[in-house]
Write a protein that holds these residues in place. Sequence first.
Motif, PDB file in Angstrom:
ATOM      1  N   ASP A  19      30.170  65.193 -47.146  1.00 34.30           N
ATOM      2  CA  ASP A  19      29.341  64.095 -46.660  1.00 34.30           C
ATOM      3  C   ASP A  19      27.980  64.638 -46.245  1.00 34.30           C
ATOM      4  OD1 ASP A  19      28.437  61.673 -45.805  1.00 34.30           O
ATOM      5  OD2 ASP A  19      29.550  61.691 -43.923  1.00 34.30           O
ATOM      6  N   ARG A  30      23.098  60.513 -40.112  1.00 30.90           N
ATOM      7  CA  ARG A  30      23.552  59.443 -39.217  1.00 30.90           C
ATOM      8  C   ARG A  30      22.767  59.475 -37.909  1.00 30.90           C
ATOM      9  NH1 ARG A  30      27.862  56.924 -41.289  1.00 30.90           N
ATOM     10  NH2 ARG A  30      29.065  58.041 -42.839  1.00 30.90           N
ATOM     11  N   ASN A  31      22.609  58.307 -37.319  1.00 33.30           N
ATOM     12  CA  ASN A  31      22.009  58.164 -35.997  1.00 33.30           C
ATOM     13  C   ASN A  31      23.037  58.607 -34.947  1.00 33.30           C
ATOM     14  OD1 ASN A  31      19.591  57.102 -37.002  1.00 33.30           O
ATOM     15  ND2 ASN A  31      20.491  55.046 -37.133  1.00 33.30           N
ATOM     16  N   PRO A  32      22.588  58.856 -33.688  1.00 36.33           N
ATOM     17  CA  PRO A  32      23.549  59.266 -32.639  1.00 36.33           C
ATOM     18  C   PRO A  32      24.670  58.257 -32.404  1.00 36.33           C
ATOM     19  CG  PRO A  32      21.310  59.654 -31.912  1.00 36.33           C
ATOM     20  CD  PRO A  32      21.226  58.936 -33.222  1.00 36.33           C
ATOM     21  N   ASP A  33      24.409  56.965 -32.682  1.00 33.55           N
ATOM     22  CA  ASP A  33      25.460  55.979 -32.461  1.00 33.55           C
ATOM     23  C   ASP A  33      26.399  55.837 -33.666  1.00 33.55           C
ATOM     24  OD1 ASP A  33      23.767  54.751 -34.232  1.00 33.55           O
ATOM     25  OD2 ASP A  33      23.585  52.880 -33.118  1.00 33.55           O
ATOM     26  N   GLY A  34      26.189  56.626 -34.724  1.00 37.88           N
ATOM     27  CA  GLY A  34      27.087  56.614 -35.872  1.00 37.88           C
ATOM     28  C   GLY A  34      26.600  55.783 -37.045  1.00 37.88           C
ATOM     29  N   THR A  35      25.545  55.002 -36.857  1.00 33.87           N
ATOM     30  CA  THR A  35      25.029  54.217 -37.967  1.00 33.87           C
ATOM     31  C   THR A  35      24.259  55.119 -38.926  1.00 33.87           C
ATOM     32  OG1 THR A  35      23.022  53.692 -36.745  1.00 33.87           O
ATOM     33  CG2 THR A  35      24.853  52.119 -36.558  1.00 33.87           C
TER      34      THR A  35
END
Length: 175
Positions: A152, A156-161
Motif C-alpha cells: 500500500d 493518508r491523512n492523520p485521521d485515516g482518510t
Amino acid sequence: MKPWIFLGYLAVEIAALWAMVHFLGWGWAIVITVAASAVGVAVLGRRFREIFTAARQSRTDQASVGGALTDSALFAGAAALTIVPGVVSTLLGLILLAGPVRRRLRPVVTAAATRRATLLAERVTIVGMTGSRGYVDGEVVDDGRAEGVVVDTTIRNPDGTIYVDVPPLPPAAQR
C-alpha cells in the motif's frame, strides 16, 4: 519567423539562379538545376538504405539507438532540403547527408530535441480521475517468497482518510 525563412529561401535561390544564368546561360542553368535534383534523389536513396540498415541493427544495441534517431532526424532535414527545388537547398541537403557533418550535428539535434520535449512536458497536465469502480493504489512487489504482494503506497491523512492533492471546486453560483 517562418515567413522570413521562406522569403530568405526564395531570395537565395533566385540569386543563385540569376548568377547561373548570368555567368553560364539559361541552358546550363537548367541542366545544373535538374542534375542537382537528380543527384540529390540518388544520394537520398542510397543514404536511406544505409540509415535504415543501421537503425535495424541498433534495435539490439541500446547505445546506438540515440545515434539512429538523430541520424533519422538529420536525414529527414536533408531529404526536405534536397527535394525542395533549387540548387542551394539541394547542395545544403547533400552536405547534411555527409557522415562527418551528421556526427558533428548529433549533439545539436539531441539538445534541441531534449529542449523541445522539456517544453512540451511542461505544458502537459496529467489529471487522474477515478470512476465509481474504485481501484487499488499500490504496486506489486515480487520478493521470491510469494507470487506477489501488494504494498500500500496510499498517502493518508492523520485521521485515516486518503490525501488528495486536488483543489476543491469553487462554489456554485447562486441564482
